[in-house]
Motif scaffolding. Structure first.
Motif, PDB file in Angstrom:
ATOM      1  N   GLY A  28       9.900  70.564 -14.282  1.00 54.48           N
ATOM      2  CA  GLY A  28       8.729  69.693 -14.352  1.00 54.48           C
ATOM      3  C   GLY A  28       8.147  69.407 -12.988  1.00 54.48           C
ATOM      4  N   LEU A  29       9.023  69.291 -11.969  1.00 54.86           N
ATOM      5  CA  LEU A  29       8.546  69.034 -10.616  1.00 54.86           C
ATOM      6  C   LEU A  29       7.738  70.207 -10.086  1.00 54.86           C
ATOM      7  CD1 LEU A  29       8.829  66.718  -8.573  1.00 54.86           C
ATOM      8  CD2 LEU A  29      10.715  67.991  -7.537  1.00 54.86           C
ATOM      9  N   VAL A  30       8.191  71.430 -10.399  1.00 54.59           N
ATOM     10  CA  VAL A  30       7.460  72.620  -9.962  1.00 54.59           C
ATOM     11  C   VAL A  30       6.073  72.665 -10.594  1.00 54.59           C
ATOM     12  CG1 VAL A  30       7.438  75.139 -10.094  1.00 54.59           C
ATOM     13  CG2 VAL A  30       9.536  73.946  -9.471  1.00 54.59           C
ATOM     14  N   LEU A  39      -0.614  67.464  -5.825  1.00 58.16           N
ATOM     15  CA  LEU A  39      -0.990  67.628  -4.420  1.00 58.16           C
ATOM     16  C   LEU A  39      -2.443  68.062  -4.289  1.00 58.16           C
ATOM     17  CD1 LEU A  39      -0.038  67.541  -1.507  1.00 58.16           C
ATOM     18  CD2 LEU A  39       0.691  69.927  -1.726  1.00 58.16           C
ATOM     19  N   THR A  40      -2.885  68.960  -5.173  1.00 60.41           N
ATOM     20  CA  THR A  40      -4.276  69.409  -5.145  1.00 60.41           C
ATOM     21  C   THR A  40      -5.231  68.259  -5.434  1.00 60.41           C
ATOM     22  OG1 THR A  40      -3.612  71.625  -5.876  1.00 60.41           O
ATOM     23  CG2 THR A  40      -5.931  71.030  -6.127  1.00 60.41           C
ATOM     24  N   ILE A  41      -4.924  67.458  -6.463  1.00 61.42           N
ATOM     25  CA  ILE A  41      -5.768  66.312  -6.803  1.00 61.42           C
ATOM     26  C   ILE A  41      -5.802  65.317  -5.651  1.00 61.42           C
ATOM     27  CG2 ILE A  41      -6.007  64.337  -8.363  1.00 61.42           C
ATOM     28  CD1 ILE A  41      -4.842  66.079 -10.580  1.00 61.42           C
ATOM     29  N   TRP A  42      -4.653  65.079  -5.031  1.00 62.63           N
ATOM     30  CA  TRP A  42      -4.602  64.125  -3.914  1.00 62.63           C
ATOM     31  C   TRP A  42      -5.429  64.610  -2.730  1.00 62.63           C
ATOM     32  CZ3 TRP A  42      -2.497  64.618   1.058  1.00 62.63           C
ATOM     33  CH2 TRP A  42      -2.447  63.440   1.794  1.00 62.63           C
TER      34      TRP A  42
END
Length: 232
Positions: A28-30, A37-40
Motif C-alpha cells: 500500500g505504501l508503494v 508526493l505528486t499531489i503535494w
C-alpha cells in the motif's frame, strides 16, 4: 540421523499474520507514496505561484474580496493568462520593437547585462528549443570496451568538431546521463558505427536510468515490433 545441511522434509512453514500485514502495508505504501508526493508537489507549486502573483493584484480584483476566502490557484490562472498575452504581444511588430529596445537598454548595464544574458540563454535552451529534444536512445561502450551504458542521441556532430576529429565516418553527439539524476551527465562524440540505436522509447530509457536498472520497459514480442526498411 540427518546432516546439518539436509533439506527439511516437513510441511512448509506458515507465514505469520504480522508478516502478512507488513507485506500488505509495504504494498500500500508503494501505491500511495508516489500519488501523495505528486499531489503535494503540485499543491506546493500552486501555493508558491499564488504567493508571488496575488500580492501584485489589486485588492478589489481578488476573489477573497467578494467571497471572503482565498481560492488556491487564482495566481496560477492569472500568471498563465499574463504569460500568453506577453507571448502574443512579443510575436507582433510592436512587441519585437519593445524587446529590442529593452535589450539594448540592458546591454548598457555592466552587471545586469551579464545576469540577463545568462538567464535568457538558459530560458531559450529549456523552453524555446523543445523541437531539438532527444528522439532516440542508444547503447554505447563506456567508460571502456565491454562496459555498456545507455545514452541519448542528440545530433550528428558538425562544424569544427566533425572536421578535426580523427575519424573516417560520421560522428554522433551522445548525451550520457548519470544515475539517478539524468539531468546531469557527459557529452560524448562517438563514431556512428559505435552507437547502437535502441527500440525502446526515450521515456523508457530514462526510467531505466533513474531507477538504476530496476524498472525495465515492457518486453515487446518480435512480431509486434515495427518493421524497418519497408517491412523486410
Amino acid at each position: 540421523m540427518t546432516a546439518p545441511f539436509d533439506e527439511e522434509t516437513g510441511p512448509p512453514r506458515r507465514v505469520g499474520i504480522l508478516a502478512r500485514l507488513r507485506a500488505r502495508f509495504l504494498t500500500g505504501l508503494v501505491v500511495i507514496l508516489p500519488v501523495a508526493l505528486t499531489i503535494w508537489l503540485i499543491w506546493t507549486m500552486i501555493g508558491w505561484v499564488d504567493g508571488l502573483v496575488l500580492p501584485l493584484i489589486p485588492y478589489d480584483l481578488k476573489p477573497s474580496h467578494y467571497i471572503g476566502i482565498d481560492v488556491r490557484g487564482v495566481g496560477v490562472i492569472v500568471f498563465l493568462i499574463f504569460t500568453i498575452l506577453v507571448g502574443w504581444v512579443a510575436k507582433g511588430l510592436i512587441g519585437r520593437t519593445l524587446i529590442r529596445f529593452g535589450e539594448n537598454l540592458v546591454a548598457r548595464m555592466p552587471v545586469v547585462r551579464s545576469i540577463y544574458s545568462g538567464v535568457k540563454q538558459i530560458s531559450e535552451t529549456i523552453f524555446a528549443q523543445t523541437e531539438r529534444s532527444f528522439e532516440t536512445a542508444c547503447l554505447i561502450q563506456y567508460p571502456r570496451k565491454g562496459i555498456w551504458a545507455i545514452g541519448f542521441i542528440s545530433t550528428q556532430a558538425k562544424g569544427e568538431i566533425a572536421g578535426k576529429a580523427e575519424t573516417g565516418g560520421a560522428l554522433m553527439s551522445v548525451f550520457l546521463p548519470t544515475t539517478p539524476n539524468p539531468t546531469s551527465g557527459f557529452l560524448l562524440f562517438l563514431p556512428k558505427e559505435d552507437v547502437i540505436e535502441l527500440e525502446m522509447t526515450v521515456e523508457d530509457a530514462a526510467k531505466l536510468v533513474i531507477s538504476a536498472g530496476l524498472v525495465y520497459p515492457n518486453q515487446v514480442k518480435p512480431e509486434d515490433r515495427p518493421k524497418k526498411n519497408g517491412g523486410k
